[in-house]
Design a protein around this motif. Structure first.
Motif, PDB file in Angstrom:
ATOM      1  N   MET A 153       1.480   6.019  41.571  1.00  0.00           N
ATOM      2  CA  MET A 153       2.445   5.926  42.658  1.00  0.00           C
ATOM      3  C   MET A 153       2.986   4.493  42.771  1.00  0.00           C
ATOM      4  O   MET A 153       4.131   4.246  42.456  1.00  0.00           O
ATOM      5  CB  MET A 153       1.774   6.342  43.954  1.00  0.00           C
ATOM      6  N   PHE A 212      -2.939   4.635  43.670  1.00  0.00           N
ATOM      7  CA  PHE A 212      -3.112   5.485  44.838  1.00  0.00           C
ATOM      8  C   PHE A 212      -3.935   4.785  45.912  1.00  0.00           C
ATOM      9  O   PHE A 212      -4.916   4.125  45.589  1.00  0.00           O
ATOM     10  CB  PHE A 212      -3.816   6.786  44.455  1.00  0.00           C
ATOM     11  N   PRO A 213      -3.580   4.965  47.178  1.00  0.00           N
ATOM     12  CA  PRO A 213      -4.331   4.329  48.250  1.00  0.00           C
ATOM     13  C   PRO A 213      -5.745   4.891  48.330  1.00  0.00           C
ATOM     14  O   PRO A 213      -5.931   6.098  48.264  1.00  0.00           O
ATOM     15  CB  PRO A 213      -3.564   4.704  49.514  1.00  0.00           C
ATOM     16  N   GLN A 236       7.636   3.971  39.922  1.00  0.00           N
ATOM     17  CA  GLN A 236       8.319   4.521  38.768  1.00  0.00           C
ATOM     18  C   GLN A 236       8.797   5.947  38.985  1.00  0.00           C
ATOM     19  O   GLN A 236       9.744   6.382  38.362  1.00  0.00           O
ATOM     20  CB  GLN A 236       7.408   4.461  37.547  1.00  0.00           C
ATOM     21  N   ASP A 283      -6.223   2.303  43.724  1.00  0.00           N
ATOM     22  CA  ASP A 283      -6.732   2.484  42.373  1.00  0.00           C
ATOM     23  C   ASP A 283      -5.747   3.353  41.618  1.00  0.00           C
ATOM     24  O   ASP A 283      -5.334   4.400  42.112  1.00  0.00           O
ATOM     25  CB  ASP A 283      -8.119   3.133  42.407  1.00  0.00           C
ATOM     26  N   ASN A 284      -5.372   2.903  40.446  1.00  0.00           N
ATOM     27  CA  ASN A 284      -4.423   3.635  39.628  1.00  0.00           C
ATOM     28  C   ASN A 284      -3.126   3.920  40.404  1.00  0.00           C
ATOM     29  O   ASN A 284      -2.445   4.899  40.158  1.00  0.00           O
ATOM     30  CB  ASN A 284      -5.052   4.954  39.153  1.00  0.00           C
ATOM     31  N   GLU A 290       9.654   9.344  41.731  1.00  0.00           N
ATOM     32  CA  GLU A 290      10.146   9.693  43.057  1.00  0.00           C
ATOM     33  C   GLU A 290       8.960   9.771  44.030  1.00  0.00           C
ATOM     34  O   GLU A 290       7.981  10.429  43.775  1.00  0.00           O
ATOM     35  CB  GLU A 290      10.819  11.054  42.926  1.00  0.00           C
ATOM     36  N   VAL A 291       9.068   9.073  45.161  1.00  0.00           N
ATOM     37  CA  VAL A 291       7.971   9.083  46.141  1.00  0.00           C
ATOM     38  C   VAL A 291       8.558   9.220  47.536  1.00  0.00           C
ATOM     39  O   VAL A 291       9.720   8.929  47.746  1.00  0.00           O
ATOM     40  CB  VAL A 291       7.178   7.769  46.118  1.00  0.00           C
ATOM     41  N   PRO A 292       7.740   9.676  48.491  1.00  0.00           N
ATOM     42  CA  PRO A 292       8.217   9.632  49.874  1.00  0.00           C
ATOM     43  C   PRO A 292       8.312   8.175  50.323  1.00  0.00           C
ATOM     44  O   PRO A 292       7.309   7.472  50.299  1.00  0.00           O
ATOM     45  CB  PRO A 292       7.124  10.363  50.658  1.00  0.00           C
ATOM     46  N   TRP A 315      -1.323  -2.210  38.696  1.00  0.00           N
ATOM     47  CA  TRP A 315      -2.339  -1.170  38.662  1.00  0.00           C
ATOM     48  C   TRP A 315      -2.260  -0.312  37.410  1.00  0.00           C
ATOM     49  O   TRP A 315      -3.213  -0.211  36.682  1.00  0.00           O
ATOM     50  CB  TRP A 315      -2.264  -0.310  39.918  1.00  0.00           C
ATOM     51  N   LYS A 316      -1.121   0.289  37.166  1.00  0.00           N
ATOM     52  CA  LYS A 316      -1.087   1.224  36.030  1.00  0.00           C
ATOM     53  C   LYS A 316      -0.773   0.517  34.723  1.00  0.00           C
ATOM     54  O   LYS A 316      -1.432   0.716  33.732  1.00  0.00           O
ATOM     55  CB  LYS A 316      -0.087   2.326  36.300  1.00  0.00           C
TER      56      LYS A 316
END
Lengths: 418, 738
Positions: A1, A121-122, A71, A118-119, A73-75, A20-21
């Motif tokens: 995310m 994500f919260p 990277q 992590d990765n 689409e996210v809310p 992170w990623k």
């Protein structure tokens, strides 16, 4: 995310980055700087920017930009909220969320970011759980650490992670059992030239500080719950109980948290505690103007209004101001054109006023519009909406807790047009 | 910066790290390591001390471990051979009695991002999935996704996926959410994690136990679940009711979207939900965080498109205050413009009138345009305000007001009279191209009602030589010709001069051509000019400018709580289109490079490559479907479409295969060249995961190719696009032969 996070200060230096990623090059921030340039004023940069390969979602807090690289689409609200949570955590840990504080504690900052995400994500964002994983720096602790060589990382796993209720750790023990509630209300208002209210609203929150042993089950009731228009709740509150009985029933998290936030917006319920008499005028074809404001109490329910500050963004053609306050002190910054008047308390016998001359750039046309006054104030021991806590009951534990409620009213975005 | 170069620092730190005295003193040792990290975060290359740092990881001090792991994750891709040495320590730490150390080691190991690490992390991850500490399980679950990314290819480990699915039942709520996140990444190619009935119900029951991030994400995943019955649907909605009142705006928006989508057949439920979230949305609109405020405002606008009256009683919420940032003010003005009704129009207009004299020219102009928008419904009041604004004689205001007038006269012809009365005098305060064009257009079209119109235009003609914008000159030509038709006596001379200038002296071709055109038109006689130039002036029914129709909620429900409302639908479409091309861009050249033999001529190749963009169909490249899998799917599906394409001569399988590969259609099996009958099996997949399986059959003696297509999801429009892609390829190859 969230792929990466960049922290950028007001002069455009990227002073911290975390990935992170995968590692995203700093050059992605160029799009952000470009947008900043376009927005003229750095603070006006739009929160969502799209670049050929990423989206940049940013927040602006305490003169710092938190820019996240996304990277997919996210809310958008989700990411914005999370970034604010990161800033809140820094604030919580270091007492301020500033470049200096972050640079001084860079190692803790990295540890925090590592645990919070992590990765992409919260993960752990509750302050009481984080504080068990990574202990906040204190002067005392850093002295102790340097003597004993112990660390500011908890060596044991946070117990909260094993409890059945995710927001409360198991086996809490206190010698003094206390529960404090702060009812904080902020008045947002726009007052027009003639002194009548264009718009007024109260934004309230109840912050709690709960230090109770075991698994207490609390219920908090109000004298006048119908006042509350829109309420949003901490996840711990049983929503059905509120719907049916208008009682807040919950097993609280340990430590500090925000119990509810609410709004009171029907205008006749919103009292406006101060009034301002003003006369600001610029003469046509002359290089000066007059400035005169007086502040007085109104609908203040008999309490003292304190901590008053008035800020005015004067028009660009103003060169300097020559004023005399009857109370407090004032400053005028000729570069940003901001006038700040630190008033202090209002004593009804002698109302504070500030008057004098304004020097304008000679030859320039007189300003189209008079400036707006932004006013800050504070009233202790009063919730301006009239909200009152009735009682607090505790079930599930045997001891008798010490309870306390404090009320305070503040000005939010309180603006007087002239 | 106090240091001259990184080399000296590295050397010094290296020495310190190797110093046995320092190593013996825990505190000093850690301080040196902290310095390394500090330099690293400032961008200095610290990879020189990698060896020493790896040694420092063998410690009981957990802070030191953390720091060293952080260092290793940063530099491992640069020094993969050295990093392998560190793996041993990490593996050992993965079985440490302290769960925190286990989790930490596992997380760092998964984040090493270097080739070849997969084989070492597989076992620790599998152990981690069964660890008794939830902290370790959380890390391990996400580690699965990281491992999958490291593999790079699309091979999915079935056993791992099953294990993750079973972990959805884990006690720890964060493990559950991480499982979803991880599965989503691993199964991206197959369309993500599958939410079936038991999983959906399980997640719904766990909702209240999750933290706000988990709730928001699970709500998003639940969008995939389609309840079987109405009863089930309403049960779900009842369960989720309380999330509409959550303190986190992200959760509220997620819940709202889920409600809107699930209840797509129940408009009254949708309206009800939007009523319920009105409060939270308004709260977010006045939130302390300006960014939240902005995103919420964008969504308010979205809702207003369908329910214009929804926020009307709260219009005061959207009044701008001085200190707000620009982007919020602009959004608020747009919102105000949309929620206007009979009751609040007076107040809203008064407020907007105040903004028109704002210090910021951009904001002032936005406010004027907003008044122009409202003028479509409340014409008289707005025209009056706009006329007053002209009295300020400010350049940036006048130009926008005139542009607004132009659009208004076109949409609401009844206000022409008022506009014409307001116009005289504003020519002195317009400098920019847009404003001039608008003014000249107005003078040309309605010149008969403006007494001094010919003289204003004459002034423009006088100064035409110094005019820099060709568009203004064009507008001037048209306007003067129009005015000539209604007031010939006053304009003839001016028009003559302008035409002379445009034809003889003008350098811009377009202007000169326009001049010549009008000149010749005039030669054809005044009646002819009238017929062409004065055909009906405005026709609001054309709806070119105004698209005010209410849109149903369902048209935007799927865009809710995404980036679409932030950008607006049209702009989003362009952004994501560029992105789509770019994302698929790097893969296409690979495919075509491999195939760009001499057999497919360049122009044909281009034609073929353009195809994927032509329709809504986007085929995904390099889907390796095995022959067995193909056979199974082929047998299970019915023929969706059968068609015959013309074909001549024998087939060159290689050519055909390459050509098909260019458009991302993969050949599964094919007869030898010259075999009779000749057969081929093809497969392709589009970006939604829909499979297209195709059989090509060439009977001997027949001059046609028989094509049968089967589709894994029945969708006619994509099927048609697919057939047309196939037809073009086969047509192109077929043409080559003949």
């Amino acid at each position: 995310m969230i792929h990466s996070l960049f922290l950028i200060n007001c002069s455009g230096d990227i002073f911290l980055e975390k990935h992170w990623k995968s590692v995203v090059s700093q050059s992605v921030c160029d799009y952000f700087f470009e947008a900043q340039e376009k927005a003229v004023d750095v603070e006006n940069v739009p929160p969502v920017i799209s670049t050929p390969h990423h989206y940049l979602i940013s927040i602006y807090r305490d003169k710092l930009f938190f820019v996240s690289v996304i990277q997919t689409e996210v809310p958008p609200l989700f990411v914005i909220e999370f970034l604010h949570r990161v800033a809140d955590t820094f604030q919580d840990y270091f007492g301020e969320c500033s470049e200096a504080a972050i640079k001084d504690n860079v190692v803790i900052v990295y540890e925090l970011l590592e645990e919070m995400l992590d990765n992409g994500f919260p993960l752990a964002t509750e302050s009481n759980i984080l504080k068990e994983l990574i202990k906040p720096p204190t002067i005392l602790r850093s002295v102790v650490n340097s003597i004993t060589g112990s660390s500011n990382v908890g060596d044991t796993l946070p117990t909260g992670q094993l409890s059945n209720i995710p927001w409360r750790r198991a086996g809490v023990k206190y010698t003094n059992n206390e529960a404090y509630f702060d009812v904080v209300e902020e008045i947002d208002a726009i007052i027009d030239k003639s002194g009548s209210t264009v718009f007024a609203e109260i934004q309230g929150v109840i912050d709690a500080c709960i230090k109770l042993s075991g698994m207490p089950d609390l219920s908090l009731s109000f004298m006048n719950p119908r006042l509350l228009d829109d309420v949003s709740f901490h996840p711990c509150i049983r929503f059905k109980r509120w719907e049916s009985e208008r009682v807040l029933s919950f097993i609280p998290p340990d430590g500090n948290f925000r119990l509810i936030s609410y709004r009171v917006s029907s205008q006749n319920l919103v009292a406006i505690p101060v009034y301002v008499k003003h006369s600001i005028s610029f003469k046509e074809n002359s290089s000066c103007g007059r400035f005169d404001i007086t502040i007085g109490p109104k609908q203040n329910m008999g309490k003292t209004i304190e901590g008053i500050t008035v800020t005015v963004h004067m028009p660009k053609v103003v060169l300097n101001m020559n004023l005399t306050p009857t109370q407090g002190s004032y400053t005028f910054d000729p570069v940003t054109k901001v006038l700040t008047w630190d008033v202090g308390k209002i004593t009804p016998q002698k109302l504070p006023s500030l008057k004098g001359l304004v020097n304008l750039q000679s030859g320039a046309p007189k300003p189209e519009e008079n400036p707006s006054l932004n006013i800050q104030f504070k009233i202790q021991q009063l919730a301006i909406s009239g909200l009152k806590v009735n009682r607090l009951d505790m079930y599930g534990e045997k001891y008798k807790p010490f309870k306390g409620v404090k009320y305070v009213t503040k000005a939010g975005k309180f603006q007087v047009r002239t | 910066m106090p240091y001259l170069g990184s080399e000296d620092v590295v050397k010094e730190l290296k020495k310190a790290l190797c110093n046995p005295h320092i190593q013996a003193d825990r505190l000093r040792y850690r301080n040196v390591i902290q310095r390394v990290i500090r330099h690293m975060t400032q961008g200095l290359d610290m990879s020189g001390v990698f060896m020493e740092m790896v040694k420092a990881s063998a410690t009981v001090d957990i802070v030191q471990k953390k720091l060293v792991y952080l260092y290793m994750c940063t530099y491992a891709p640069l020094k993969p051979d050295l990093a392998l040495l560190a793996i041993n320590t990490l593996c050992k730490d993965c079985s440490d009695p302290n769960p925190m150390v286990r989790g930490l080691a596992l997380r760092s190991m998964c984040s090493l991002r270097m080739p070849g690490v997969q084989e070492y992390i597989q076992q620790p991850i599998l152990n981690g999935l069964r660890d008794k500490a939830s902290y370790v399980r959380r890390v391990a679950v996400l580690g699965c996704a990281k491992m999958h990314n490291l593999h790079g290819d699309s091979e999915v480990d079935g056993a791992l996926v099953n294990e993750l699915y079973s972990l959805l039942r884990d006690q720890d709520p964060i493990v559950v959410v991480n499982c979803l996140r991880s599965l989503e990444e691993i199964l991206k190619q197959e369309g993500g994690v599958v939410i079936n009935r038991p999983i959906a119900h399980h997640l719904l029951n766990r909702m209240s136990k999750l933290d706000q991030w988990g709730q928001a994400e699970v709500l998003n995943f639940l969008l995939r679940y389609q309840p079987r019955s109405e009863e089930e649907l309403f049960d779900i909605l009842n369960l989720l009711d309380s999330f509409l009142k959550s303190s986190s705006p992200g959760v509220v928006m997620g819940a709202t979207k889920l409600f809107l989508i699930l209840a797509k057949k129940f408009p009254h439920v949708q309206t009800d939900v939007l009523m319920q979230v009105k409060g939270p949305l308004l709260a977010a609109c006045s939130s302390e965080s300006r960014e939240l405020c902005f995103a919420a405002l964008c969504h308010v606008r979205q809702i207003l498109h369908s329910l214009p009256g929804h926020f009307s009683s709260h219009y005061k919420k959207f009044f701008c205050s001085y200190s707000e940032p620009h982007y919020i003010k602009l959004q608020k003005v747009e919102v105000l413009c949309e929620l206007v009704n009979d009751e609040n129009v007076q107040q809203v207009l008064e407020e907007l009138r105040g903004y028109c004299t704002d210090v910021s020219a951009d904001f002032a102009q936005a406010a004027i345009f907003a008044i122009g928008g409202i003028a479509r419904t409340y014409t008289d009041q707005c025209v009056q305000i706009l006329t007053e604004l002209l009295g300020l004689r400010q350049e940036h205001i006048t130009t926008v007001v005139v542009q607004t007038f132009r659009d208004l006269v076109w949409l609401c012809p009844q206000c022409t009279e008022a506009v014409c009365q307001a116009l005289p005098g504003c020519e002195e305060h317009i400098q920019d191209s847009e404003g001039k064009q608008a003014l000249i257009w107005l003078l040309g079209v309605h010149g008969e009602r403006i007494p001094n119109a010919p003289y204003v235009l004459e002034d423009f003609v006088e100064n035409v030589k110094s005019e820099t914008f060709p568009a203004v000159k064009m507008e001037l030509l048209t306007a003067l010709l129009r005015l000539f038709l209604s007031r010939p006596a006053e304009c003839q001379d001016t028009l003559g001069r302008l035409l002379h200038y445009c034809i003889e002296e003008e350098k811009d071709m377009a202007v000169r051509d326009r001049g010549l055109f009008y000149y010749r038109l005039l030669l054809a006689g005044v009646d002819e000019v009238k017929r062409i130039l004065c055909s009906p002036k405005s026709d609001p029914s054309l709806g070119l400018l105004a698209d005010q129709a209410e849109r149903p909620v369902n048209s935007w429900a799927s865009d809710f709580n995404t980036l679409v409302p932030v950008y607006g639908k049209a702009r989003w479409a362009t952004i994501s289109k560029c992105r789509g091309v770019e994302r698929h861009g790097p893969e296409l050249p690979n495919a075509s490079c491999a195939t760009s033999g001499p057999l497919v001529p360049a122009e044909n190749k281009e034609r073929v490559q353009d195809l994927p963009d032509s329709g809504a169909l986007m085929l995904v490249p390099n889907r390796q479907l095995t022959a067995e899998c193909f056979e199974k799917t082929w047998l299970s599906l019915k023929v969706a479409h059968q068609q015959v394409f013309p074909w001549q001569g024998v087939v060159h399988p290689d050519t055909l295969q390459m050509a098909l590969q260019v458009v991302n259609i993969q050949t599964i099996a094919m007869s030898r060249a010259g075999a009779q009958p000749w057969k081929a099996f093809l497969s392709a997949q589009d970006d939604t995961g829909c499979l297209f399986l195709t059989e090509l059959l060439l009977e001997p003696e027949n001059l046609e190719m028989q094509v049968s297509v089967k589709q894994s999801k029945a969708r006619t429009e994509t099927l048609h696009s697919f057939i047309s892609v196939l037809e073009t390829v086969i047509g192109t190859i077929g043409d080559l032969k003949s």
